[in-house]
Write an enzyme that holds these catalytic residues in place. Structure first.
Site, mmCIF file in Angstrom:
data_model
loop_
_atom_site.group_PDB
_atom_site.id
_atom_site.type_symbol
_atom_site.label_atom_id
_atom_site.label_comp_id
_atom_site.label_asym_id
_atom_site.label_seq_id
_atom_site.Cartn_x
_atom_site.Cartn_y
_atom_site.Cartn_z
ATOM 1 N N GLU A 162 1.968 -0.203 -4.864
ATOM 2 C CA GLU A 162 0.926 0.746 -5.254
ATOM 3 C C GLU A 162 1.574 2.110 -5.407
ATOM 4 O O GLU A 162 2.070 2.675 -4.424
ATOM 5 C CB GLU A 162 -0.191 0.823 -4.211
ATOM 6 C CG GLU A 162 -1.327 1.708 -4.699
ATOM 7 C CD GLU A 162 -2.151 2.384 -3.608
ATOM 8 O OE1 GLU A 162 -3.257 2.845 -3.894
ATOM 9 O OE2 GLU A 162 -1.662 2.479 -2.462
ATOM 10 N N ASP A 222 0.832 -1.200 0.000
ATOM 11 C CA ASP A 222 0.000 0.000 0.000
ATOM 12 C C ASP A 222 0.872 1.258 0.000
ATOM 13 O O ASP A 222 1.857 1.332 0.746
ATOM 14 C CB ASP A 222 -0.866 -0.045 1.278
ATOM 15 C CG ASP A 222 -1.980 0.975 1.278
ATOM 16 O OD1 ASP A 222 -2.847 0.902 0.396
ATOM 17 O OD2 ASP A 222 -1.982 1.834 2.181
#
Ligand code: GLC
Length: 539
Positions: free
Chosen positions: A270, A207
């Site tokens: 990401e 993330d």
């Protein structure tokens, strides 16, 4: 060894097709309206039949759910809403037994404010974990230490009256950022990685990996000269000092080395950055992320020239040996079927599954799920709650998977946590499986064709033309070669061999007809049609 493997038998994450599951919305098994791990286990058969190779699960760890799992309070356990550790172990075993890889979401940038690390850190200025988070004194005249803004609205600094300092949160105040300059923090997260890798998970999607390091001098971010009203407020500043700092590359390389102690695991990052910056995340000597997510298509204007230009820019920017990847949808962005329309969603599927590089499918895109309208009282997403009225809400792309026309679309026997659209009675897996020309069957056919056609997996990408609504390219590997012709518009187009000499036959049309139709001289495409041909296109 790695290079030989790339040429002969590509490693699974180069060869395979990834599928993102948003666990809250995939399949509920215990009648609470929220999806769970046993639900996913029950649907492995479907995923196997679809033909995907690897499943990435959005976070399943204990969480107060302020950001639906992206606020973690325990990195090495399973949130009861999703099941137990025994369920997880069963999921890994059964996924592996059916030949599917399992990828977890690693959220290292921030924890929940309920994580024991933060509770301890906040206890006092003398806490042994104070430096695990980013604490700063108020500005000399009072107020936040600098002008940094939260992506979810307002200042990124939260005042803690007890200690008289502020802590930094790039997202919600309930998501304090960890201090990645602190080696103890790094080791703690690397231990988390080892915990899951040891359980057999096949990799991580990391993330907001480009956020991990912030400017050491805490300089103010400069104003964004292109900021326009209607954009999310944090975009008023350029993130010059809050993201993509040079030192982050060192951290990514460290994560990679943790992963490399295990066999054939994948590191996905990401990263929302322009292509030129994105590719830096492959790392020095490709020892960074294996797959820095390429989100360029998420915001691409649906236009042949623009898409060709994006592909060209990306192909040229890739460092030698770096493996590409493409994404059409995820849990943060509007559904592709709503961005490009239902007809073009079929063309988009053909594009995704014929480009060079690992494709990631978002659950439900294979049945054409569209962005679901969310009434104000149904809003769950904290982004929409904090910054209402700008259309930033993410609930509409996170609605329950539409399995059948049964109550609650077969997702749950209870009322789902997010609403279903009315059209689920038609647009659902069971119905679409029975319709030979459905998007679901097209997706299966595309995946199957990709698997039996080496040119589509390992072949190079060669642009042929982008004229009007037509986008044409070739994929070639040795003697295996296919041409992909996509009509990105609603009007028919005819391609004459004077312009592009073609011969051969159609392998697959997005309309699911014309199989084995020979091409000689001209290739006619209907509006919204894409075809893959065995054609030899000179040029
Ligand atoms: C990532 C996630 C998003 C989340 C944010 C904060 O962008 O994909 O869903 O809200 O990080 O963790």
């Amino acid at each position: 060894m790695d290079v030989l493997q790339a040429v002969n038998e590509p490693v699974w994450w180069r060869r395979g097709i990834f599928y993102q599951i948003y666990p809250r919305s995939f399949q509920d098994s215990d009648a609470n309206g929220i999806g769970d791990l046993p639900g996913i286990i029950g649907r492995l058969r479907y995923l196997k039949d679809l033909g995907v190779d690897a499943l990435w699960l959005s976070p399943i760890f204990p969480s107060p759910m302020a950001d639906f799992g992206y606020d973690i309070s325990d990195y090495t356990a399973i949130d009861p809403v999703f099941g137990t550790m025994a369920d997880f172990d069963r999921l890994v075993a059964q996924a592996h037994a059916s030949g599917l890889k399992l990828i977890l979401d690693l959220v290292p940038n921030h924890t929940s404010d309920q994580h024991p690390w933060f509770i301890e850190s906040r206890r006092s200025r003398d806490s042994t974990k104070r430096d695990w988070y980013i604490w700063r004194d108020p500005a000399p005249g009072g107020g936040p230490p600098n002008n940094w803004l939260s992506e979810f609205g307002g200042s990124a600094w939260q005042y803690d009256a007890a200690s008289g300092q502020y802590y930094y949160h790039a997202f919600l105040a309930q998501q304090p950022d960890l201090n990645w300059r602190n080696p103890a923090v790094r080791q703690a997260i690397y231990d988390v990685m080892r915990f899951w890798l040891g359980k057999g998970v096949d990799g991580f999607r990391v993330d907001v990996i480009w956020h991990l390091i912030k400017d050491e001098g805490f300089r103010d971010n400069p104003p964004n000269p292109n900021f326009r009203e209607g954009q999310p407020p944090h975009q008023a500043l350029l993130p010059a000092y809050t993201t993509d700092q040079p030192e982050v590359q060192h951290v990514v390389a460290e994560m990679r080395s943790v992963l490399d102690a295990f066999r054939e695991r994948v590191l996905i990052g990401e990263i929302y950055l322009p292509i030129a910056r994105l590719v830096a995340y492959y790392g020095k000597d490709l020892l960074g992320a294996h797959l820095p997510f390429n989100f360029a298509l998420l915001s691409a204007p649906w236009n042949a020239r623009r898409i060709e230009a994006i592909i060209a820019e990306y192909e040229h920017a890739l460092p030698p040996g770096a493996w590409p990847n493409w994404v059409l949808g995820n849990h943060d962005r509007p559904r592709v079927a709503s961005r490009v329309g239902a007809e073009q969603a079929r063309v988009a599927a053909m594009l995704l599954l014929t480009l060079r590089g690992t494709p990631t499918l978002y659950y439900g895109d294979e049945i054409g799920m569209h962005q679901v309208a969310i009434a104000p009282e149904q809003v769950r997403d904290p982004f929409e709650k904090n910054v209402p009225g700008l259309g930033v809400g993410r609930d509409g792309c996170r609605t329950p998977m539409q399995w059948s026309s049964a109550a609650n679309a077969g997702f749950s026997t209870a009322q789902p946590w997010l609403p279903l659209p009315d059209d689920f009675v038609r647009e659902n897996v069971l119905n679409l499986e029975a319709d030979p020309a459905s998007l679901l069957n097209l997706t299966k056919a595309l995946i199957a064709l990709r698997k039996r056609c080496p040119a589509l997996v390992t072949g190079g990408y060669e642009p042929i033309a982008a004229q009007g609504d037509l986008l044409i390219y070739r994929r070639r590997s040795g003697s295996s070669s296919v041409v992909v012709a996509l009509n990105l518009g609603a009007d028919p187009v005819s391609l004459s061999s004077d312009a592009i000499p073609l011969s051969g036959e159609i392998l697959l049309s997005t309309f699911m007809d014309r199989v084995a139709e020979p091409i000689s001289g001209t290739l006619d495409l209907r509006g919204n049609e894409g075809v893959i041909t065995s054609a030899v296109a000179a040029g």
